[in-house]
Enzyme design. Structure first.
Site, PDB file in Angstrom:
ATOM      1  N   LYS A  87      39.040 -22.358  -6.437  1.00 56.41           N
ATOM      2  CA  LYS A  87      38.784 -21.010  -6.823  1.00 56.41           C
ATOM      3  C   LYS A  87      40.032 -20.161  -7.030  1.00 56.41           C
ATOM      4  CE  LYS A  87      37.097 -17.290  -4.409  1.00 56.41           C
ATOM      5  NZ  LYS A  87      38.041 -16.043  -4.717  1.00 56.41           N
ATOM      6  N   ASN A  88      40.634 -19.679  -5.998  1.00 54.39           N
ATOM      7  CA  ASN A  88      41.953 -18.910  -6.194  1.00 54.39           C
ATOM      8  C   ASN A  88      43.024 -19.383  -6.913  1.00 54.39           C
ATOM      9  OD1 ASN A  88      40.263 -16.956  -5.070  1.00 54.39           O
ATOM     10  ND2 ASN A  88      41.479 -17.119  -3.038  1.00 54.39           N
TER      11      ASN A  88
ATOM     12  N   CYS B 148      37.225  -2.077  -1.917  1.00 50.68           N
ATOM     13  CA  CYS B 148      36.577  -3.478  -1.960  1.00 50.68           C
ATOM     14  C   CYS B 148      36.136  -3.554  -0.565  1.00 50.68           C
ATOM     15  CB  CYS B 148      37.702  -4.296  -1.782  1.00 50.68           C
ATOM     16  SG  CYS B 148      37.270  -6.238  -1.417  1.00 50.68           S
TER      17      CYS B 148
ATOM     18  N   ARG C 112      42.590  -2.494  -1.253  1.00 48.50           N
ATOM     19  CA  ARG C 112      43.008  -3.519  -2.232  1.00 48.50           C
ATOM     20  C   ARG C 112      43.699  -2.792  -3.544  1.00 48.50           C
ATOM     21  NH1 ARG C 112      39.521  -8.638  -2.668  1.00 48.50           N
ATOM     22  NH2 ARG C 112      41.336  -9.755  -3.200  1.00 48.50           N
TER      23      ARG C 112
ATOM     24  N   ASP D  42      41.478 -15.988   4.508  1.00 44.30           N
ATOM     25  CA  ASP D  42      39.976 -16.461   3.826  1.00 44.30           C
ATOM     26  C   ASP D  42      39.331 -17.185   4.819  1.00 44.30           C
ATOM     27  OD1 ASP D  42      40.635 -14.838   1.767  1.00 44.30           O
ATOM     28  OD2 ASP D  42      40.943 -16.383   0.424  1.00 44.30           O
TER      29      ASP D  42
ATOM     30  N   ARG E 250      29.546 -17.072  -5.324  1.00 49.06           N
ATOM     31  CA  ARG E 250      30.793 -16.904  -6.129  1.00 49.06           C
ATOM     32  C   ARG E 250      32.037 -17.657  -5.848  1.00 49.06           C
ATOM     33  NH1 ARG E 250      33.024 -11.226  -4.851  1.00 49.06           N
ATOM     34  NH2 ARG E 250      34.491 -12.004  -6.086  1.00 49.06           N
TER      35      ARG E 250
END
Ligand code: EPU
Length: 432
Positions: A22-23, A117, A122, A307, A399
């Site tokens: 994803k990132n 967030c 952030r 994460d 997501r």
């Protein structure tokens, strides 16, 4: 909105296919805005954050077609707007990545400021300071960043060494590829997802020295040309399934994976008592006992990924002994802990750290996910808990994890997806 219902206690067994990162995919998609010609991207995961980025690019006039082989064909030759819709930036902070390329290639970018967030503060001040250093005139008014420059001019940008910001590195290196002259970015992020984007840019004709280091030297070029590229496997997804294997005392293989880039996670798991086998593009984990306590400090790559902090916290919750988790990146990333307490964990959160006194068993309970990684952690807690766990806010997990329920079922987990009990519970206002 979806709710996961998990009946815990089944050891996970088998091989799970890891999706593209994803990132890693978000910067690749934003980088296509710089390219004059067709780009073909493979292994882009089918998750809602990626769909948001695709909607963002389409709103700017980008043509994106899925090909028969599953790759995306992307053509940015007819951009019709330099203004990013608020509704998409609000959904996902990664959409701010369009600012650098729009500014560099079209001389203007109008992008709403992403706002607050749930995982902590952030801001995007490093991004904006960098655009200014590159010669852009930047105004922040009515919640929108408006940046303009006839042509960006190379410069030296010293980023904050404490953070080595992933997002600011991506945005500024994308901008610098088409700037006039040389840009030096100090204290750049070395996350594998950023490095993959550097390699993609180089394949498109960008001149970047210092790839995979914290000092980048980028010599601007007139134009970038199209290429074909594959996103790297998602190391957060791989780490999640490995920790799930450890928690359920199972035997799980993740592939494709990049074992070297997972080293700090597999070292932690080995320390906890797991048996690990590294293949060339896979990692196998076997576990047959209660994990040992481990201490972890999150840090920019090659440090321990924030994460995976919540997932690792679940492992600490059931470990034999007391573990300490220090979170150095996001100040509110322990928000899953209160839900773990409801499942019987014994955790004390202090400023920037949490102390986990391992308990022999967690117990199923209804819980609420507040962000992607908190949701994944609660799924893992449910997998090893006695009884049934219901996780509200499942669409937040979707997501970032492609078909997480299908993949877990493939490993033998007892998971069901139900409609959300209370759609008001989680409003995914702020997304990474
Ligand atoms: N920071 C600032 N100012 C800035 C930018 C960052 O003060 O202008 C601070 C942040 O407040 C934070 C630290 O620097 O304390 C690091 O933030 P960074 O910019 O590195 O994070 P990010 O780019 O916003 C990405 C990932 C996150 C991941 C972090 C850290 C994407 C789309 N997001 O966020 O992923 O946690 O790097 O590795 O790549 C997730 O996938 O669930 C997720 C949150």
């Amino acid at each position: 909105m979806a709710r996961f219902k998990i009946t815990g206690g089944t050891p996970l067994h088998g091989t799970v296919q890891i999706s593209g990162s994803k990132n890693g995919s978000l910067p690749l998609l934003a980088a296509t805005l710089l390219v004059d010609g067709e780009v073909v991207l493979r292994d882009i995961p089918d998750i809602s954050d990626i769909r948001t980025m695709i909607r963002m690019l389409k709103a700017l006039g980008v043509k994106i077609e899925p090909r028969e082989d599953g790759a995306l064909s992307i053509d940015c030759s007819n951009i019709t707007s330099v203004s990013a819709p608020y509704d998409l930036v609000r959904r996902m902070r990664g959409s701010f990545y369009v600012a650098g390329p729009l500014l560099a290639r079209f001389g203007e970018a109008q992008v709403p400021l992403p706002g607050g967030c749930v995982i902590g503060s952030r801001p995007v001040d490093f991004h904006i300071r960098g655009f200014k250093a590159l010669g852009a005139h930047v105004e922040e008014k009515y919640g929108v960043m408006h940046a303009k420059a006839d042509r960006l001019v190379g410069t030296r940008i010293d980023m904050d060494p404490r953070f080595r910001s992933v997002g600011a590195t991506v945005n500024l290196m994308l901008a610098a590829t088409l700037a006039d002259g040389v840009t030096i970015i100090e204290n750049a992020s070395r996350e594998p997802e950023v490095v993959d984007c550097q390699q993609f840019l180089a394949a498109c004709g960008a001149r970047i020295e210092g790839i995979d280091t914290t000092t980048l030297r980028i010599t601007g070029v007139e134009r970038l040309t199209g290429t074909e590229w594959s996103a790297i496997p998602d190391r957060m997804e791989a780490g999640t399934f490995l920790i799930a294997g450890a928690l359920t005392r199972g035997d799980v293989t993740v592939e494709p994976a990049e074992p070297e880039r997972l080293r700090i996670v597999t070292d932690m798991l080995a320390h906890a008592g797991c048996d690990l086998e590294m293949g060339e593009r896979s990692v196998r984990l076997r576990m047959d006992r209660r994990p040992r306590a481990v201490d972890v400090v999150t840090a920019p790559y090659p440090g321990y990924p924030t994460d995976l902090q919540p997932n690792t916290g679940v492992l600490m919750s059931v470990a034999d002994g007391t573990s300490v988790m220090e979170e150095s990146i996001f100040d509110a990333r322990f928000n899953y802990v209160d839900e773990l307490l409801r499942m019987g964990a014994d955790v004390r959160v202090m400023e920037g750290a949490a102390i986990f006194k391992g308990v022999p068993q967690l117990f199923g309970a209804p819980v609420v996910a507040t962000d992607i990684r908190a949701g994944a952690a609660l799924i893992l807690a449910g997998l090893c808990a006695e009884g049934v766990t219901e996780i509200n806010g499942g669409s937040l997990v979707a997501r970032g994890y492609e078909d997480i329920t299908g993949k877990l079922k493939g490993l033998g987990a007892q998971v069901e997806v139900l409609p959300e009990a209370d759609p008001e519970i989680v409003d995914p206002e702020c997304l990474p």
